[in-house]
Write an enzyme that holds these catalytic residues in place. Structure first.
Site, PDB file in Angstrom:
ATOM      1  N   ASN A 228      10.024   9.688   8.090  1.00 19.68           N
ATOM      2  CA  ASN A 228      10.763   9.084   6.981  1.00 19.68           C
ATOM      3  C   ASN A 228      11.906  10.020   6.603  1.00 19.68           C
ATOM      4  O   ASN A 228      12.072  11.083   7.207  1.00 19.68           O
ATOM      5  CB  ASN A 228       9.830   8.804   5.802  1.00 19.68           C
ATOM      6  CG  ASN A 228       9.170  10.061   5.298  1.00 19.68           C
ATOM      7  OD1 ASN A 228       9.850  10.992   4.876  1.00 19.68           O
ATOM      8  ND2 ASN A 228       7.846  10.111   5.375  1.00 19.68           N
ATOM      9  N   ASP A 296       2.169   7.103   5.736  1.00 17.00           N
ATOM     10  CA  ASP A 296       0.933   6.398   5.389  1.00 17.00           C
ATOM     11  C   ASP A 296       0.125   6.031   6.630  1.00 17.00           C
ATOM     12  O   ASP A 296      -1.082   5.887   6.554  1.00 17.00           O
ATOM     13  CB  ASP A 296       1.271   5.126   4.604  1.00 17.00           C
ATOM     14  CG  ASP A 296       1.762   5.471   3.195  1.00 17.00           C
ATOM     15  OD1 ASP A 296       1.170   6.377   2.588  1.00 17.00           O
ATOM     16  OD2 ASP A 296       2.743   4.861   2.738  1.00 17.00           O
ATOM     17  N   ASP A 324      -5.206  10.073   2.419  1.00 16.04           N
ATOM     18  CA  ASP A 324      -4.346  10.253   1.247  1.00 16.04           C
ATOM     19  C   ASP A 324      -4.686  11.624   0.654  1.00 16.04           C
ATOM     20  O   ASP A 324      -5.748  11.823   0.064  1.00 16.04           O
ATOM     21  CB  ASP A 324      -4.580   9.133   0.228  1.00 16.04           C
ATOM     22  CG  ASP A 324      -3.551   9.195  -0.878  1.00 16.04           C
ATOM     23  OD1 ASP A 324      -3.283  10.321  -1.377  1.00 16.04           O
ATOM     24  OD2 ASP A 324      -3.003   8.146  -1.233  1.00 16.04           O
ATOM     25  N   LYS A 356      -0.397   4.497  -9.915  1.00 19.86           N
ATOM     26  CA  LYS A 356      -0.669   5.526  -8.906  1.00 19.86           C
ATOM     27  C   LYS A 356      -1.352   6.732  -9.538  1.00 19.86           C
ATOM     28  O   LYS A 356      -2.246   7.339  -8.952  1.00 19.86           O
ATOM     29  CB  LYS A 356       0.670   5.957  -8.290  1.00 19.86           C
ATOM     30  CG  LYS A 356       0.592   6.388  -6.871  1.00 19.86           C
ATOM     31  CD  LYS A 356       1.965   6.436  -6.217  1.00 19.86           C
ATOM     32  CE  LYS A 356       2.363   5.114  -5.608  1.00 19.86           C
ATOM     33  NZ  LYS A 356       3.622   5.176  -4.881  1.00 19.86           N
TER      34      LYS A 356
HETATM   35  N1  CTP Z   1       0.436  11.161  -0.761  1.00 18.06           N
HETATM   36  C1  CTP Z   1      -0.484  11.910  -0.112  1.00 18.06           C
HETATM   37  N2  CTP Z   1      -1.039  11.487   1.054  1.00 18.06           N
HETATM   38  C2  CTP Z   1      -0.688  10.279   1.566  1.00 18.06           C
HETATM   39  C3  CTP Z   1       0.254   9.487   0.902  1.00 18.06           C
HETATM   40  C4  CTP Z   1       0.802   9.947  -0.261  1.00 18.06           C
HETATM   41  O1  CTP Z   1      -0.789  13.018  -0.577  1.00 18.06           O
HETATM   42  N3  CTP Z   1      -1.237   9.885   2.690  1.00 18.06           N
HETATM   43  C5  CTP Z   1       0.983  11.639  -2.036  1.00 18.06           C
HETATM   44  C6  CTP Z   1       2.440  11.993  -2.007  1.00 18.06           C
HETATM   45  O2  CTP Z   1       2.644  13.363  -1.677  1.00 18.06           O
HETATM   46  C7  CTP Z   1       2.867  11.710  -3.429  1.00 18.06           C
HETATM   47  C8  CTP Z   1       1.987  10.544  -3.830  1.00 18.06           C
HETATM   48  O3  CTP Z   1       0.857  10.590  -2.961  1.00 18.06           O
HETATM   49  O4  CTP Z   1       2.574  12.776  -4.298  1.00 18.06           O
HETATM   50  C9  CTP Z   1       2.586   9.185  -3.797  1.00 18.06           C
HETATM   51  O5  CTP Z   1       3.067   8.882  -2.559  1.00 18.06           O
HETATM   52  P1  CTP Z   1       3.627   7.408  -2.228  1.00 18.06           P
HETATM   53  O6  CTP Z   1       4.004   7.416  -0.801  1.00 18.06           O
HETATM   54  O7  CTP Z   1       4.641   7.012  -3.225  1.00 18.06           O
HETATM   55  O8  CTP Z   1       2.321   6.588  -2.500  1.00 18.06           O
HETATM   56  P2  CTP Z   1       1.458   5.667  -1.599  1.00 18.06           P
HETATM   57  O9  CTP Z   1       0.067   6.159  -1.659  1.00 18.06           O
HETATM   58  O10 CTP Z   1       2.059   5.540  -0.263  1.00 18.06           O
HETATM   59  O11 CTP Z   1       1.504   4.309  -2.394  1.00 18.06           O
HETATM   60  P3  CTP Z   1       2.369   3.007  -2.106  1.00 18.06           P
HETATM   61  O12 CTP Z   1       2.023   2.595  -0.723  1.00 18.06           O
HETATM   62  O13 CTP Z   1       1.898   2.102  -3.171  1.00 18.06           O
HETATM   63  O14 CTP Z   1       3.801   3.412  -2.296  1.00 18.06           O
END
Ligand code: CTP
Length: 422
Positions: A228, A296, A324, A356
């Site tokens: 990304n 993700d 996560d 979140k």
């Molecule tokens: N994060 C994480 N591990 C993941 C995904 C996210 O630690 N596998 C953490 C990021 O570092 C950030 C927070 O979670 O602090 C939010 O990340 P974001 O990508 O916005 O959230 P998502 O869990 O991907 O939610 P969504 O799909 O709803 O955007």
């Protein structure tokens, strides 16, 4: 580092009368099981000889950038990177000025500019030089950048004047080094500042702050990966600000093109699973700030050979979810006292951030709107406009450079730790 035994120190000896005390410091480091390699500046060589330092340290002494043999055997950059800690002792007014300005005109200053190793500077100079606004501004710049600048002692000076500017006694310097090691290991906290060596640990002194930053790369085959647009700048700025506030900082970075901030220990990873593992190994932490834009998903099957085009349809990419990291920290028995997530959203920024925060059991979420279309969002840019989402509500911060966001967040972290998120 878990103890001072085995500690590798690169000792840079500046040109001041206090240089003679650095010989005693070399002896103390050796006596306590540390390893010390000396770099003697041209000025320093008027006060102590390379022979003395070589005999005491039992290591070669380095004096010039232009030593062909040394450059072949061990480049000057490697010299600094092999050390756990660089100690500049004595740090003259001139040396501090060059360090603050980023001047690299000899071996010592080149090493200091090129290094990513933590640096401690032990100033010694005439009282008026120490209290001069220029020196004080240089010290403030260096502390802001994460350099541990010890406070000089007060007393009669070699020049006949009286005041602050004397080099602390070698035992006090050694004591400051061992306290850095203790804090660095997360085993013993940084102690309160003492007047003996005047080391000011800052508002996050004694705290371990864990920061994740950058993207992750999830391989598809040996040459392709899922990624990304995260640049890592915001996370690196937070790591730098936390180190400047005296914290021991572990920065777990995905693939980014950024230099490690001073005073920060950095662990480089590629994938979400590696980042997860590195975070777990870095625990316990008092504060975790998860700025990484973790992918993700990862490819379910990583192909050993480069995928080839074929006449048939394009290959189907099967994905599976990555761990996560933030949520797993939120649920862990080793959950940091203050757990902060970032939320990059393109719509319903605040509602999504609140949700979140609850879902991942974070204390705060720093939410930013990354809408703006491909190539135009805050991702990769120098500025950021964020909202701080806490249990108490939402604060909207004005748009500002990422290092200002970092400084403000670190001030809030220090206040929260002080006021009971502890
Ligand atoms: N994060 C994480 N591990 C993941 C995904 C996210 O630690 N596998 C953490 C990021 O570092 C950030 C927070 O979670 O602090 C939010 O990340 P974001 O990508 O916005 O959230 P998502 O869990 O991907 O939610 P969504 O799909 O709803 O955007």
């Amino acid at each position: 580092m878990e103890s001072a035994a085995g500690l590798k120190i690169l000792l840079i000896i500046g040109g001041g009368i206090a240089a003679y005390k650095s010989c005693e410091l070399v002896r103390l480091i050796r006596k306590n099981g540390g390893d010390v390699t000396c770099v003697l500046t041209e000025g320093g060589s008027h006060f102590v000889t390379p022979m003395t330092l070589a005999a005491l340290s039992e290591n070669p002494v380095h004096q010039t950038l232009w030593d062909l043999r040394n450059e072949v055997e061990m480049g000057h950059i490697q010299l600094s990177r092999e050390a756990d800690l660089i100690v500049v002792c004595p740090a003259t007014a001139n040396m501090l000025a060059k360090m603050a300005a980023g001047i690299a005109d000899d071996l010592a200053t080149t090493l200091l500019l090129a290094t990513d190793t933590p640096v401690m500077a032990v100033p010694a100079m005439n009282v008026r030089m120490w209290s001069h606004a220029a020196t004080q501004a240089n010290v403030a710049t260096l502390r802001e950048a994460g350099v541990m600048v010890l406070q000089p002692d007060e007393g009669p000076m070699a020049c006949g004047e009286y005041g602050a500017g004397r080099l602390p006694e070698p035992e006090a310097i050694w004591d400051a080094i061992t306290r850095w090691v203790g804090g660095g290991a997360g085993l013993a906290p940084y102690p309160e500042p003492t007047t003996q060596d005047g080391y000011q640990p800052g508002p996050l002194g004694g705290r371990h702050v864990l920061v994740t930053a950058g993207p992750t790369h999830e391989p598809i085959d040996p040459v392709r990966y899922i990624a990304n647009r995260s640049s890592g700048k915001q996370g690196f700025a937070i790591a730098a600000a936390a180190a400047g506030a005296g914290a021991r900082v572990t920065l777990i970075a995905g693939p980014v093109e950024l230099t490690t901030p001073a005073g920060v220990s950095r662990i480089d990873v590629q994938t979400a699973r590696e980042m997860h593992q590195a975070v777990q190994s870095a625990l316990p932490a008092d504060v975790a700030v998860m700025t990484a834009a973790v992918a993700d998903w990862r490819a379910s099957d990583v192909i050993d050979q480069k995928l080839k085009k074929s006449a048939a349809a394009p290959p189907a990419l099967r994905l599976e979810e990555n761990p996560d990291i933030l949520a797993s920290l939120g649920a862990s028995d080793m959950r940091p006292t203050l757990l902060i997530g970032f939320a990059a959203e393109t719509e319903n920024v605040l509602d999504n951030a609140q949700a979140k925060r609850m879902r991942k059991n974070a204390d705060w979420i720093v939410a930013n709107d990354v809408s703006g279309g491909v190539g135009q969002s805050v991702m990769g840019g120098a500025d950021n406009r964020v909202h701080l989402v806490t249990e108490r509500g939402i604060e909207d911060w004005p748009e500002m450079p990422k290092d200002r966001v970092a400084a403000r967040l670190v001030e809030r972290i220090a206040a929260a730790m002080e006021n009971g998120n502890d």
